[in-house]
Design a protein around this motif. Structure first.
Motif, mmCIF file in Angstrom:
data_model
loop_
_atom_site.group_PDB
_atom_site.id
_atom_site.type_symbol
_atom_site.label_atom_id
_atom_site.label_comp_id
_atom_site.label_asym_id
_atom_site.label_seq_id
_atom_site.Cartn_x
_atom_site.Cartn_y
_atom_site.Cartn_z
ATOM 1 N N ALA A 1 10.884 -1.367 -8.831
ATOM 2 C CA ALA A 1 9.947 -2.243 -9.538
ATOM 3 C C ALA A 1 8.707 -2.524 -8.698
ATOM 4 C CB ALA A 1 10.639 -3.557 -9.903
ATOM 5 N N ALA A 2 8.893 -2.767 -7.394
ATOM 6 C CA ALA A 2 7.750 -3.046 -6.511
ATOM 7 C C ALA A 2 6.814 -1.845 -6.452
ATOM 8 C CB ALA A 2 8.250 -3.418 -5.116
ATOM 9 N N ASP B 1 0.841 -1.200 0.000
ATOM 10 C CA ASP B 1 0.000 0.000 0.000
ATOM 11 C C ASP B 1 0.878 1.253 0.000
ATOM 12 O OD1 ASP B 1 -2.096 1.759 0.073
ATOM 13 O OD2 ASP B 1 -2.491 1.496 2.221
ATOM 14 N N TYR B 2 1.628 1.444 -1.084
ATOM 15 C CA TYR B 2 2.498 2.615 -1.194
ATOM 16 C C TYR B 2 1.688 3.894 -1.265
ATOM 17 C CZ TYR B 2 6.469 -0.482 -2.100
ATOM 18 O OH TYR B 2 7.449 -1.434 -1.995
ATOM 19 N N LYS C 1 9.743 18.665 8.553
ATOM 20 C CA LYS C 1 9.640 18.669 7.092
ATOM 21 C C LYS C 1 10.199 17.400 6.450
ATOM 22 C CE LYS C 1 8.116 22.958 7.171
ATOM 23 N NZ LYS C 1 8.953 24.060 6.712
ATOM 24 N N VAL C 2 10.455 16.364 7.243
ATOM 25 C CA VAL C 2 10.987 15.124 6.683
ATOM 26 C C VAL C 2 10.291 13.940 7.329
ATOM 27 C CG1 VAL C 2 12.887 15.029 8.357
ATOM 28 C CG2 VAL C 2 13.113 13.852 6.163
ATOM 29 N N VAL C 3 10.027 12.889 6.512
ATOM 30 C CA VAL C 3 9.302 11.697 6.969
ATOM 31 C C VAL C 3 10.026 10.474 6.433
ATOM 32 C CG1 VAL C 3 7.090 10.480 6.977
ATOM 33 C CG2 VAL C 3 7.119 12.969 6.843
ATOM 34 N N LYS C 4 9.986 9.399 7.227
ATOM 35 C CA LYS C 4 10.584 8.134 6.809
ATOM 36 C C LYS C 4 9.509 7.053 6.767
ATOM 37 C CE LYS C 4 14.627 7.065 8.412
ATOM 38 N NZ LYS C 4 15.729 6.652 9.315
ATOM 39 N N MET C 5 9.490 6.282 5.663
ATOM 40 C CA MET C 5 8.530 5.188 5.508
ATOM 41 C C MET C 5 9.289 3.861 5.501
ATOM 42 S SD MET C 5 6.143 6.858 2.555
ATOM 43 C CE MET C 5 7.486 7.875 1.943
#
Length: 271
Positions: free
Chosen positions: A171-172, A139-140, A262-266
């Motif tokens: 690719a994913a 679920d990108y 102002k920055v986020v990590k997934m």
């Protein structure tokens, strides 16, 4: 009269000289951060980065009443050390005479090595993100929507948000997003693969596989002392005696996470 001898020929050799690509990543992060060219000081000097905030204190008052609250200003302070990076390349006159590519490769890699070092420091600051989103399965789209929602501002649709992805994740992402991955001409630069939920995606060769980080360019500031010094010191008697040359290159700077909002990590979930 026919000739009855055969010439003995030296075997032909075709020499191809190429320099190996030694960039950790060719994606230049300077356009993804704020550049401040006012840096002063020498290596080891401390630069204090202060991020200020203020509390709300507006009150609705009736006749005869006064304020019971005040606006209070606070700041979080982080110490950074000014860095001086220097790279040295020595070579002998004979090495250049025998094979000029030795010197060409060494001089070229001085620039490449410095680029890799600077870019690594900038990217390390983006990876300090404390705001995190868990990527569930593929679920990108949902993850990017949640990430943008964490960034401050009323008109989040107008923010120029970007994110860096590892080549093995490309690719994913494309398979999962399909038609949701749009191509916007304004972002078509090196490494660009598309935009989703207002986030422009860029492939970065040395990104962390399975982790996507990004935000806006005001998250990280690159404090720079303008210019890169290149020096070839004159040979002293000892170096002259053995025909040794030395080239030095150095740069003063520091990269700092100046706005963690102002920055986020997934990152992918353990499952």
């Amino acid at each position: 009269m026919a000739l009855n001898h055969t010439h003995k020929r030296y075997p032909n050799e075709v020499i191809s000289r190429e320099i190996e690509d030694q960039y950790n990543s060719k994606l230049n992060l300077m356009r993804f951060c704020t550049v401040d060219n006012s840096l002063v000081g020498v290596a080891g000097d401390t630069k204090k980065i202060r991020v200020y905030s203020a509390t709300n204190a507006t009150e609705k008052l009736a006749m005869g009443e006064g304020n019971t609250q005040n606006i209070e200003v606070t700041y979080a302070e982080t110490d950074y050390k000014i860095q001086m990076y220097q790279v040295r390349f020595p070579y002998y006159d004979e090495e250049e005479m025998i094979d000029p590519m030795v010197v060409q490769t060494g001089v070229r890699h001085m620039t490449t090595d410095m680029f890799n070092t600077v870019q690594g420091d900038i990217f390390a600051e983006f990876n300090k993100a404390t705001q995190t989103v868990t990527l569930n399965g593929t679920d990108y789209f949902g993850a990017f929507v949640d990430a943008v929602a964490m960034l401050p501002g009323e008109n989040q649709e107008e923010l120029e948000v970007f994110a860096f992805v590892h080549p093995n994740d490309k690719a994913a992402i494309r398979k999962a997003l399909k038609d949701d991955l749009k191509y916007v001409e304004a972002h078509v630069k090196a490494g660009y693969i598309g935009e989703v939920a207002g986030v422009a995606l860029y492939v970065k060769a040395d990104a962390v596989e399975g982790t996507i980080c990004g935000g806006t360019k005001s998250a990280v500031t690159f404090f720079n002392k303008k210019g890169t010094e290149v020096e070839q010191p004159p040979r002293d008697s000892q170096d002259a005696n053995i025909r040794k040359n030395t080239i030095l290159s150095r740069k003063y700077y520091l990269a700092a996470l100046t706005d963690a909002t102002k920055v986020v990590k997934m990152s992918k979930s353990a499952g």
